[in-house]
Write a protein that holds these residues in place. Sequence first.
Motif, PDB file in Angstrom:
ATOM      1  N   UNK A 125      40.892  35.648 153.375  1.00  0.00           N
ATOM      2  CA  UNK A 125      40.804  36.913 154.107  1.00  0.00           C
ATOM      3  C   UNK A 125      41.170  38.085 153.212  1.00  0.00           C
ATOM      4  N   UNK A 126      42.168  37.886 152.346  1.00  0.00           N
ATOM      5  CA  UNK A 126      42.546  38.960 151.414  1.00  0.00           C
ATOM      6  C   UNK A 126      41.426  39.254 150.422  1.00  0.00           C
ATOM      7  N   UNK A 127      40.716  38.232 149.980  1.00  0.00           N
ATOM      8  CA  UNK A 127      39.603  38.457 149.044  1.00  0.00           C
ATOM      9  C   UNK A 127      38.470  39.199 149.730  1.00  0.00           C
ATOM     10  N   UNK A 128      38.234  38.919 151.021  1.00  0.00           N
ATOM     11  CA  UNK A 128      37.203  39.649 151.745  1.00  0.00           C
ATOM     12  C   UNK A 128      37.573  41.126 151.913  1.00  0.00           C
ATOM     13  N   UNK A 129      38.872  41.416 152.022  1.00  0.00           N
ATOM     14  CA  UNK A 129      39.342  42.795 152.172  1.00  0.00           C
ATOM     15  C   UNK A 129      40.117  43.237 150.940  1.00  0.00           C
ATOM     16  N   UNK A 130      39.635  42.848 149.771  1.00  0.00           N
ATOM     17  CA  UNK A 130      40.411  43.063 148.561  1.00  0.00           C
ATOM     18  C   UNK A 130      40.728  44.533 148.274  1.00  0.00           C
ATOM     19  N   UNK A 131      39.819  45.468 148.437  1.00  0.00           N
ATOM     20  CA  UNK A 131      40.228  46.865 148.174  1.00  0.00           C
ATOM     21  C   UNK A 131      41.415  47.300 149.017  1.00  0.00           C
ATOM     22  N   UNK A 132      41.436  46.881 150.271  1.00  0.00           N
ATOM     23  CA  UNK A 132      42.569  47.244 151.135  1.00  0.00           C
ATOM     24  C   UNK A 132      43.846  46.547 150.688  1.00  0.00           C
ATOM     25  N   UNK A 133      43.769  45.265 150.334  1.00  0.00           N
ATOM     26  CA  UNK A 133      44.965  44.524 149.926  1.00  0.00           C
ATOM     27  C   UNK A 133      45.466  45.008 148.572  1.00  0.00           C
ATOM     28  N   UNK A 155      51.150  48.434 149.578  1.00  0.00           N
ATOM     29  CA  UNK A 155      52.432  48.516 148.881  1.00  0.00           C
ATOM     30  C   UNK A 155      52.977  47.139 148.537  1.00  0.00           C
ATOM     31  N   UNK A 156      52.713  46.161 149.383  1.00  0.00           N
ATOM     32  CA  UNK A 156      53.218  44.800 149.171  1.00  0.00           C
ATOM     33  C   UNK A 156      52.090  43.814 149.459  1.00  0.00           C
ATOM     34  N   UNK A 157      51.245  43.512 148.467  1.00  0.00           N
ATOM     35  CA  UNK A 157      50.153  42.567 148.727  1.00  0.00           C
ATOM     36  C   UNK A 157      50.643  41.190 149.143  1.00  0.00           C
ATOM     37  N   UNK A 158      51.769  40.748 148.567  1.00  0.00           N
ATOM     38  CA  UNK A 158      52.297  39.428 148.941  1.00  0.00           C
ATOM     39  C   UNK A 158      52.702  39.419 150.410  1.00  0.00           C
ATOM     40  N   UNK A 159      53.315  40.502 150.877  1.00  0.00           N
ATOM     41  CA  UNK A 159      53.677  40.580 152.284  1.00  0.00           C
ATOM     42  C   UNK A 159      52.465  40.583 153.194  1.00  0.00           C
ATOM     43  N   UNK A 160      51.385  41.235 152.753  1.00  0.00           N
ATOM     44  CA  UNK A 160      50.152  41.239 153.548  1.00  0.00           C
ATOM     45  C   UNK A 160      49.615  39.826 153.699  1.00  0.00           C
ATOM     46  N   UNK A 161      49.551  39.083 152.601  1.00  0.00           N
ATOM     47  CA  UNK A 161      49.040  37.710 152.663  1.00  0.00           C
ATOM     48  C   UNK A 161      50.000  36.824 153.453  1.00  0.00           C
ATOM     49  N   UNK A 162      51.307  37.031 153.276  1.00  0.00           N
ATOM     50  CA  UNK A 162      52.278  36.205 153.995  1.00  0.00           C
ATOM     51  C   UNK A 162      52.152  36.387 155.509  1.00  0.00           C
ATOM     52  N   UNK A 163      52.009  37.633 155.959  1.00  0.00           N
ATOM     53  CA  UNK A 163      51.868  37.875 157.392  1.00  0.00           C
ATOM     54  C   UNK A 163      50.602  37.208 157.937  1.00  0.00           C
ATOM     55  N   UNK A 164      49.506  37.270 157.188  1.00  0.00           N
ATOM     56  CA  UNK A 164      48.268  36.632 157.639  1.00  0.00           C
ATOM     57  C   UNK A 164      48.400  35.113 157.693  1.00  0.00           C
ATOM     58  N   UNK A 165      49.066  34.530 156.693  1.00  0.00           N
ATOM     59  CA  UNK A 165      49.252  33.075 156.679  1.00  0.00           C
ATOM     60  C   UNK A 165      50.139  32.626 157.837  1.00  0.00           C
TER      61      UNK A 165
END
Length: 408
Positions: free
Chosen positions: A186-194, A198-208
């Motif tokens: 999902x992060x790769x599909x929305x890569x410009x946004x991710x 400010x915290x890409x790891x937090x974005x991926x962690x919340x999605x997981x």
Amino acid sequence: MTRGPATPLPSPKARRRLREAASLTQTQLAERVGVAPGTVRAWESGRTTPRGRKREAYAKLLKTLAAEEESAARQAARTPQPTPPPKTEPTGDRASASEACPGAEAEPGPEPVAMPMPMREPAPESQPRSTREPIPEPRPAPAPLTPAQAFDALYEFSAPALVRQTFLLTGRREQARESVERAFQTAWERWPEVARDRDPVGWVRATAYEYALSPWQRFRPRHRHPEPPPADPGDRTLLNTLLRLPPRHRRTLVLYDGVGLDLPETAAETEASTPAAAHRLLRAREAVAGRLPALADPQVLHRRLAELASNERLGAARPPTVRRGGERRARFRTRAAIAFTVALIGTTALTVRTAPTHYEPPVSPGQAVRGVPPRVAPGSLSDEELELRQKLRDQMQDGPERLSPQLE
């Protein structure tokens, strides 16, 4: 614990020295980091240690201050210091007069005329290079990373830790690995946004976490077959205790006591207020301490969570595999959307083609006409009608007798 290695920080004395060398007050540094001045004072005295995002921001700022101090020191070392002009002793009559009358003022003589200095000729090319000043070679600017390279770096840095964290939430190894891979897809599909987050790891962690704790997971066939528990009895008891907690309490406990986030960050990631997150954390700690009294201390609980996650061998797929899987899912969804749109257009066209083109009034209900008896519905037969029907049935239905009438 389950994050990557903590960002190293200098000693408290070095932190204060770097701040004072940059001519910054504790209030100014606190504004740049985003904390209160008392927090910076506690960090510089060594009473507390920053954790989570505050630690990363503080370490980055200190690294910048250290680089600025080193650059200023190198610049000062390269700049030549001006030498004071040599002192000249009085000569001739002025010197003897000064010695004879030390208290008297010397008569002002003619002002010295500034003589033009001869121009220094440039060093010939044949002069050895060692006698000339070295010319620093310009460093080439680092090439910017492509989106794929940046995604691979983020995945390799955070994927193993996120798989271990998700295992603490679900207790299932395959589900944890699948949740993290799905989050990165999902992060790769929305890569410009991710990438701009400010915290890409937090974005991926919340999605997981959202995918792993989804209530639809229980309806999957894989969920019906339990996985083998941890080999250590203590790890098995701790994991069962975590899985008995409500999902929200379990997630809050893992984020605060496992990952190391502070209370506001935990509340923001769980989409709750800070008091609600604190209440969930206290309830989760009470439940764990009631079943395992040895884990009543938060430090001991943090260490045990780290050991539980580290004892499991949880691997993650390679970044190119995850990217290709995300691209395949995106293509499948695109083709499914196109097929649904085509089917909808075809259904609409068929409806338009077969729909009536003019108005057909409905058939009006029947009305009684004067002089015409209404049609009576068939009822039961009378005795005469029954006798006549039986007589007709008894006669022959074929043969010459049917052609010539006979007298009875």
